[in-house]
Scaffold this active site. Sequence first.
Site, short mmCIF file in Angstrom:
data_model
loop_
_atom_site.label_atom_id
_atom_site.label_comp_id
_atom_site.label_asym_id
_atom_site.label_seq_id
_atom_site.Cartn_x
_atom_site.Cartn_y
_atom_site.Cartn_z
N ASP A 49 1.02 -1.25 -0.03
CA ASP A 49 -0.17 0.04 0.17
C ASP A 49 0.75 1.53 0.12
OD1 ASP A 49 -2.52 1.27 0.45
OD2 ASP A 49 -1.44 1.99 2.32
N GLU A 121 -1.93 -5.29 -3.61
CA GLU A 121 -1.23 -4.56 -2.88
C GLU A 121 -0.09 -5.52 -2.29
OE1 GLU A 121 -3.93 -1.02 -1.04
OE2 GLU A 121 -3.50 -2.90 0.28
#
Length: 227
Positions: A49, A121
Amino acid sequence: MKLSAEQAAFAKRLGHRFADPGLLQRALTHASMSTPTRPDNQRLEFLGDRVLGLVMAEALLAADPEATEGQLAPRFNALVRKETCAEVAGQLRLGEVLRLGRSEMMSGGRRKQALLGDAMEAVIAAVYLDAGFEAARGVILAAWGDRVSTVEEDARDPKTSLQEWAQAQGQKPPSYDEVARSGPDHAPVFTIEVRLESGETGRAEAPSKRRAEQAAAQALLKRVQGV
């Protein structure tokens, strides 16, 4: 540790050859499939992320050197939000190679937006740990494609725009109601109706309440603005 044929095909679609295949396998392992000797992808998701955020922040600054922070923030949010990550995962057919426990697999986990977004992610983090930031940047920009250049339209929040329009007309903020829900528990479809104080309504359906609200707001906004 060797990748399966399906995992190797996914790595090829991703555009990265892993020096450490174990990183990709971990990125593809959901918590429902983890064991003491087979860790899940949650820590990689946390890292990925942040890597994605930095790449997108840089890309937005380069794409529009004159943009203000206020203009950049909604574009950034549109590019890194879970829905976008899930869309990219879908394009790469990531769901086909997710390692899921039986219960999660039976409940349609390979199609769940949250699982796909999280895994995307985690895959980004796997590339970063395997080959560094430049490699991760290349994979991300290739996977996100023209989203950076077209994000301005996506960044416009229909709910906010509709509320601003209503206020400009002297009306109260629009109200949203869930009028129907269909489909199985693992893949529900929500129908949302938005209503203005003046009586105009808009309706839309989507796999999540948030997306259905946004779509309903967009439909109503176009109607009242005559677009």
